[in-house]
Enzyme design. Structure first.
Site, short mmCIF file in Angstrom:
data_model
loop_
_atom_site.label_atom_id
_atom_site.label_comp_id
_atom_site.label_asym_id
_atom_site.label_seq_id
_atom_site.Cartn_x
_atom_site.Cartn_y
_atom_site.Cartn_z
N LYS A 1 -6.64 1.57 2.44
CA LYS A 1 -5.80 1.29 0.98
C LYS A 1 -5.03 -0.08 1.39
O LYS A 1 -4.91 -0.93 0.52
CB LYS A 1 -5.26 2.42 0.59
CG LYS A 1 -4.09 2.93 1.41
CD LYS A 1 -2.77 2.32 1.23
CE LYS A 1 -1.74 2.91 2.08
NZ LYS A 1 -0.13 2.16 2.01
N SER B 1 4.98 -3.08 -2.62
CA SER B 1 4.06 -2.91 -1.57
C SER B 1 3.98 -4.16 -0.71
O SER B 1 3.97 -5.29 -1.05
CB SER B 1 2.70 -2.81 -2.16
OG SER B 1 1.59 -3.18 -1.40
#
Length: 345
Positions: free
Chosen positions: A206, A269
């Site tokens: 991911k 992120s």
């Protein structure tokens, strides 16, 4: 009361130390810090401004650079170090290891040179007894949000084992279940499964898709492109995981889809940030030099492509992420006209 040793004082290791002070089960918590100066600072200021600013370490968290002190009498050991350094840290801990410890891998990445998952690194370094009691912690979990006590749901994967130890009489039937019981708190929920392979692969893959998602944003592309990328990214993750022996359904759970959605969309992120900056035209080395924390997706990309080649699986998004930084005109976008010709902007 069980003692939990956390190896690594980056953002996630520090956050876990804070989170575990709120768990329903009381614990003694020790945090091992690689840098002696940082260890001294954390002891004095009770805050990690480099990796987790604004979050105070509770007084019951003991901070030290002494591996022996951290490991002594620990029942659960959490590895929260970047994949590149995991083997070295576990080797440092090995003289203080005992076969009754459960080790929880909280690292989302693959070892760059060997392509090994973290459970395989633990097996190599600590042996069969440790490998039999590995639990893998993963899922959508930004460190800052978890540390603040915001609701967080994660996965802990492990294989059922049987063994009674004469010294304590303790019986390990389910390492993941034991970790779930010990770590759970009002804002921190853990779901268990036995697909260690799938959970580890999802956590690594991911990150790469998140770099591509960031690039979409950096290039000024809209929600349509991002939705397509996430959907096809999940298909790519599932394809490789299934070929390598993982359960496809793991990719549709918290470790797969859940973490993918978070990492591809969340402002916290690190991998998405790298993609954004690449999309704006910055050089990868320049981006990494300005970052204080590790973004696992950068080192994982080539490793995943090697695994995919060996398994005869196509990973088109991962392949493009691997090629992207090498292009001179990173910020350029190609638009295709109705007649098929392309325009460079």
């Amino acid at each position: 009361m069980k003692k939990i040793a956390i190896l690594g004082a980056g953002g996630w290791g520090t956050a876990l130390a804070i989170v575990l002070t709120r768990s329903r089960q009381p614990h003694g918590i020790s945090l091992w810090v690689h840098d002696p100066e940082l260890a001294e600072f954390l002891c004095r200021e009770r805050e990690n401004p480099t990796y987790l600013p604004g979050q105070k370490l509770p007084a019951q968290v003991q901070v030290t650079n002494d591996m022996a002190a951290v490991m002594t009498d620990a029942q659960i050991v959490v590895g929260a170090v970047p994949s590149t350094y995991a083997r070295k840290v576990y080797a440092h801990a090995r003289p203080h290891w005992n076969p009754e410890m459960i080790v929880v891998s909280a690292t989302k990445g693959l070892e760059p040179i060997s392509h090994a998952r973290m459970s395989e690194v633990i097996h190599d370094v600590l042996g069969d007894a440790a490998a039999a009691r590995v639990a893998v912690l993963s899922g959508p979990s930004f460190a800052a949000e978890a540390a603040r006590g915001e609701p967080t749901a994660v996965v802990v994967a492990g294989r059922a084992v049987a063994g009674t130890y004469a010294s304590t009489g303790r019986h390990y039937a389910d390492p993941a279940g034991e970790v779930q019981s010990e770590f759970a708190g009002p804002g921190f929920r853990l779901y268990t499964n036995n697909d260690v392979l799938g959970v580890e692969l999802a956590g690594a893959m991911k990150n790469v898709i998140a770099i591509a998602a960031g690039a979409c944003s950096g290039l000024g592309l809209g929600a349509n492109a991002l939705a397509a990328l996430i959907t096809r990214g999940l298909a790519e993750m599932t394809r490789l995981a299934a070929r390598l022996g993982a359960k496809p359904e793991t990719m549709s759970g918290l470790a797969g889809l859940g973490d993918l959605v978070l990492t591809c969309n969340g402002a916290l992120s690190r991998n998405r940030f790298i993609g954004i900056e690449l999309g704006k035209g910055r050089d990868l080395k320049e981006i990494l030099a300005d970052m204080k924390m590790v973004a696992e997706g950068v080192g994982t990309t080539a490793t995943l492509l090697q695994l995919a080649t060996e398994a005869s699986v196509e990973l088109p998004i991962t392949e493009q992420v691997n090629r992207y930084p090498a292009r001179r005109q990173i910020a350029g976008r190609r638009h295709t006209r109705c007649d098929g010709a392309s325009l460079q902007t």
